[in-house]
Design a protein around this motif. Structure first.
Motif, PDB file in Angstrom:
ATOM      1  N   MET A   1       0.795  -1.438   0.264  1.00  0.00           N
ATOM      2  CA  MET A   1       0.700   0.005  -0.145  1.00  0.00           C
ATOM      3  C   MET A   1       1.199   0.774  -0.069  1.00  0.00           C
ATOM      4  SD  MET A   1      -3.271   0.601  -0.315  1.00  0.00           S
ATOM      5  CE  MET A   1      -4.254  -0.421   1.534  1.00  0.00           C
ATOM      6  N   LYS A   2       2.137   0.900   0.539  1.00  0.00           N
ATOM      7  CA  LYS A   2       2.739   2.326   0.977  1.00  0.00           C
ATOM      8  C   LYS A   2       3.047   2.343  -0.445  1.00  0.00           C
ATOM      9  CE  LYS A   2       5.764   4.671   4.313  1.00  0.00           C
ATOM     10  NZ  LYS A   2       5.141   5.303   4.947  1.00  0.00           N
ATOM     11  N   ILE A   3       3.717   1.985  -1.479  1.00  0.00           N
ATOM     12  CA  ILE A   3       4.344   1.517  -2.496  1.00  0.00           C
ATOM     13  C   ILE A   3       3.969   2.551  -3.860  1.00  0.00           C
ATOM     14  CG2 ILE A   3       5.234   0.044  -4.258  1.00  0.00           C
ATOM     15  CD1 ILE A   3       6.312  -1.780  -2.615  1.00  0.00           C
ATOM     16  N   GLY A   4       2.475   2.220  -2.845  1.00  0.00           N
ATOM     17  CA  GLY A   4       1.533   2.055  -4.301  1.00  0.00           C
ATOM     18  C   GLY A   4       1.405   4.189  -3.863  1.00  0.00           C
ATOM     19  N   LEU A   5       1.243   4.675  -2.425  1.00  0.00           N
ATOM     20  CA  LEU A   5       1.401   5.597  -2.630  1.00  0.00           C
ATOM     21  C   LEU A   5       2.646   6.641  -3.021  1.00  0.00           C
ATOM     22  CD1 LEU A   5      -0.021   5.817   1.110  1.00  0.00           C
ATOM     23  CD2 LEU A   5      -0.588   7.223  -0.806  1.00  0.00           C
ATOM     24  N   GLY A  75      -5.010  11.975   0.586  1.00  0.00           N
ATOM     25  CA  GLY A  75      -6.278  11.472   0.872  1.00  0.00           C
ATOM     26  C   GLY A  75      -6.000  10.455   1.280  1.00  0.00           C
ATOM     27  N   TRP A  76      -5.103   9.650   0.203  1.00  0.00           N
ATOM     28  CA  TRP A  76      -4.738   7.934   0.479  1.00  0.00           C
ATOM     29  C   TRP A  76      -4.433   8.414   1.625  1.00  0.00           C
ATOM     30  CZ3 TRP A  76      -3.449   4.209  -3.404  1.00  0.00           C
ATOM     31  CH2 TRP A  76      -3.596   2.884  -2.877  1.00  0.00           C
ATOM     32  N   ALA A  77      -3.347   9.083   2.151  1.00  0.00           N
ATOM     33  CA  ALA A  77      -2.492   8.503   2.794  1.00  0.00           C
ATOM     34  C   ALA A  77      -2.937   8.811   3.976  1.00  0.00           C
ATOM     35  CB  ALA A  77      -1.134   9.477   2.787  1.00  0.00           C
ATOM     36  N   LEU A  78      -3.594  10.030   4.266  1.00  0.00           N
ATOM     37  CA  LEU A  78      -4.313  10.517   5.391  1.00  0.00           C
ATOM     38  C   LEU A  78      -5.384   9.629   5.876  1.00  0.00           C
ATOM     39  CD1 LEU A  78      -4.474  14.966   4.757  1.00  0.00           C
ATOM     40  CD2 LEU A  78      -3.213  13.581   6.846  1.00  0.00           C
ATOM     41  N   ARG A  82      -5.498   7.375  10.062  1.00  0.00           N
ATOM     42  CA  ARG A  82      -6.494   7.328  10.357  1.00  0.00           C
ATOM     43  C   ARG A  82      -6.886   6.290  10.731  1.00  0.00           C
ATOM     44  NH1 ARG A  82     -11.268  11.478  11.279  1.00  0.00           N
ATOM     45  NH2 ARG A  82     -11.693  11.343  13.366  1.00  0.00           N
ATOM     46  N   THR A  83      -7.207   5.644   9.690  1.00  0.00           N
ATOM     47  CA  THR A  83      -7.758   4.019   9.988  1.00  0.00           C
ATOM     48  C   THR A  83      -6.560   3.058  10.781  1.00  0.00           C
ATOM     49  OG1 THR A  83      -8.564   4.085   7.529  1.00  0.00           O
ATOM     50  CG2 THR A  83      -8.566   2.002   9.075  1.00  0.00           C
ATOM     51  N   ARG A  84      -5.174   2.931  10.593  1.00  0.00           N
ATOM     52  CA  ARG A  84      -4.144   2.509  11.124  1.00  0.00           C
ATOM     53  C   ARG A  84      -4.197   3.135  12.984  1.00  0.00           C
ATOM     54  NH1 ARG A  84      -0.779   3.171   6.835  1.00  0.00           N
ATOM     55  NH2 ARG A  84      -0.427   5.168   7.738  1.00  0.00           N
ATOM     56  N   LYS A  85      -4.402   3.833  12.979  1.00  0.00           N
ATOM     57  CA  LYS A  85      -4.454   5.097  14.496  1.00  0.00           C
ATOM     58  C   LYS A  85      -5.726   3.868  15.387  1.00  0.00           C
ATOM     59  CE  LYS A  85      -4.143   9.194  16.879  1.00  0.00           C
ATOM     60  NZ  LYS A  85      -4.302  10.621  16.887  1.00  0.00           N
ATOM     61  N   LEU A  86      -6.594   4.301  14.255  1.00  0.00           N
ATOM     62  CA  LEU A  86      -7.977   3.347  14.640  1.00  0.00           C
ATOM     63  C   LEU A  86      -8.311   2.233  15.324  1.00  0.00           C
ATOM     64  CD1 LEU A  86     -10.830   5.956  13.158  1.00  0.00           C
ATOM     65  CD2 LEU A  86      -9.777   5.726  15.842  1.00  0.00           C
ATOM     66  N   GLU A  87      -7.675   1.290  14.500  1.00  0.00           N
ATOM     67  CA  GLU A  87      -7.479   0.068  14.453  1.00  0.00           C
ATOM     68  C   GLU A  87      -6.464  -0.503  15.549  1.00  0.00           C
ATOM     69  OE1 GLU A  87      -6.005  -1.503  10.936  1.00  0.00           O
ATOM     70  OE2 GLU A  87      -7.838  -1.634   9.879  1.00  0.00           O
ATOM     71  N   ARG A  88      -5.211   0.646  16.122  1.00  0.00           N
ATOM     72  CA  ARG A  88      -4.958   0.325  17.386  1.00  0.00           C
ATOM     73  C   ARG A  88      -5.020   0.920  18.118  1.00  0.00           C
ATOM     74  NH1 ARG A  88      -0.181   4.234  16.074  1.00  0.00           N
ATOM     75  NH2 ARG A  88      -0.504   4.209  13.588  1.00  0.00           N
ATOM     76  N   SER A  89      -5.942   1.670  18.462  1.00  0.00           N
ATOM     77  CA  SER A  89      -6.461   2.075  19.665  1.00  0.00           C
ATOM     78  C   SER A  89      -8.053   1.219  20.463  1.00  0.00           C
ATOM     79  CB  SER A  89      -7.224   3.175  19.641  1.00  0.00           C
ATOM     80  OG  SER A  89      -8.073   3.544  18.241  1.00  0.00           O
TER      81      SER A  89
END
Length: 92
Positions: A1-5, A75-78, A82-89
Motif C-alpha cells: 500500500m505504501k509503494i502505491g502512495l 487523502g489516501w495517506a491521511l 487514521r484507520t491504522r490509528k483507530l485500529e491500534r486504539s
C-alpha cells in the motif's frame, strides 16, 4: 500500500514538472506579418490560430492532473493513517 502512495506521489511530481515545462516553453512565432493599418469597423476576428499554443494547453492539463493525483494520494495517506490509528486504539 505504501509503494502505491510513493508511486502516485512521484507520478504527480513528474507530471507537474512536465506541465510547468510545457507552460514555460516559448510560443512559436507566427508565420505572417502584421501591417500598420486599422482594420474595417465591421471586421471580426476570423482566426485559425488559437490564442493559447497547444503545448501550453497540454501543460495546463498535465498540471491539473498532477494536482488531482497529488490530492488523491494525500487523502489516501491521511485516511490510511487514521484507520491504522483507530485500529491500534481498538475502536475500529
Amino acid at each position: 500500500m505504501k509503494i502505491g502512495l510513493v508511486a502516485m506521489g512521484v507520478g504527480a511530481a513528474v507530471l507537474a514538472i512536465v506541465g510547468v515545462v510545457l507552460i514555460l516553453l516559448p510560443a512559436s512565432s507566427a508565420s505572417f506579418g502584421w501591417f500598420a493599418y486599422q482594420p474595417s469597423r465591421d471586421f471580426g476576428f476570423v482566426g485559425g490560430l488559437s490564442p493559447v499554443p497547444p503545448a501550453r494547453s497540454w501543460g495546463i492539463a498535465l498540471l491539473v492532473v498532477a494536482v488531482a493525483l497529488g490530492a488523491f494520494a494525500a487523502g489516501w495517506a491521511l485516511g490510511s493513517a487514521r484507520t491504522r490509528k483507530l485500529e491500534r486504539s481498538g475502536r475500529a
